[in-house]
Design a protein around this motif. Sequence first.
Motif, PDB file in Angstrom:
ATOM      1  N   ARG A 125       0.841  -1.199   0.000  1.00  0.00           N
ATOM      2  CA  ARG A 125       0.000   0.000   0.000  1.00  0.00           C
ATOM      3  C   ARG A 125       0.880   1.253   0.000  1.00  0.00           C
ATOM      4  NH1 ARG A 125      -3.751  -0.748   5.058  1.00  0.00           N
ATOM      5  NH2 ARG A 125      -1.798  -1.676   5.828  1.00  0.00           N
ATOM      6  N   GLY A 185      -2.826   3.509  -4.019  1.00  0.00           N
ATOM      7  CA  GLY A 185      -2.995   2.173  -4.562  1.00  0.00           C
ATOM      8  C   GLY A 185      -1.966   1.226  -3.988  1.00  0.00           C
ATOM      9  N   ARG A 190      -0.368   0.492  -8.907  1.00  0.00           N
ATOM     10  CA  ARG A 190      -1.672   0.054  -9.410  1.00  0.00           C
ATOM     11  C   ARG A 190      -2.734   0.920  -8.738  1.00  0.00           C
ATOM     12  NH1 ARG A 190      -4.282  -4.401  -7.533  1.00  0.00           N
ATOM     13  NH2 ARG A 190      -2.316  -5.257  -6.749  1.00  0.00           N
ATOM     14  N   GLU A 196      -5.811   2.837  -7.215  1.00  0.00           N
ATOM     15  CA  GLU A 196      -7.114   2.528  -6.625  1.00  0.00           C
ATOM     16  C   GLU A 196      -7.946   3.781  -6.428  1.00  0.00           C
ATOM     17  OE1 GLU A 196      -6.165   0.368  -3.095  1.00  0.00           O
ATOM     18  OE2 GLU A 196      -5.501  -1.425  -4.177  1.00  0.00           O
TER      19      GLU A 196
END
Length: 260
Positions: free
Chosen positions: A76, A104, A140, A142
């Motif tokens: 995270r 993300g 990635r 989020e």
Amino acid sequence: MAQVNNSPEVPDKMAIAAEARKLVRESFKASLATLDSPDGAPYASLITLATDAAGAPLFLISTLARHTRNLVHDPRAAILIDGTGGGSGTGGDPLQGARLTLSGRAEKTNDPAARRRFLARQAQAGFYADFPDFSFWTLRLEGAHFIGGFGRIVDLAPSDLLIPLAGADDVLAAEGGIVAHMNEDHADALALYAQAFGGEATDPASPWTMTGLDPEGCDLLRGTAGLRVPFASRALTSHDARKELIRLVDDARAKLGSTG
């Protein structure tokens, strides 16, 4: 507690999303926030930045660094991109400028395109990119949180920031060749783009280079200054991309001619 927008005007989310995408593409560095291992305390550090074709952040980090050890333990993370420019154009108050927090999970990437795009933007990293302790990472996405001054506070989804790449395999495969061709043979066109679309004066001693190209535009760099040049139409093939690059030259000449 979520930050509240108290402005009587409703922010234009589409315009803000476009501004946020531009900010990510043009940024050269950012702050990386990780969770310290083993106690989970917040830890912030400085990273150099590039983007993949979709617009997700790319960074190169070493296993010797504290933030890398943190990410291995807990992926995270958040990345803060500061577009305030030290208060320039905001009356000296940086809090009136734009900034974007991307959140993300960080993960390693072995994608050759990620390596190429990062080193095109961060040439100095070529010296140590192949050291065994270094690897390329991406975030990635989020979610994201954009603040552009009073009343311009918006939460953004990954779909607001990342451009779709479906059907664009041809242009993505041709990207490296197109970028090399533009840098080797069309420096004059890049200078036109920067002058017409970025208000940048031509300086032969410090030329602009193209660092990346994707279905919705191209990215230029001079020193640590980045410039995003959008296409008028999505380019899904190398032929589409070349048409857009030629059109940009024509548009740049027309714009400069009308203001000259």
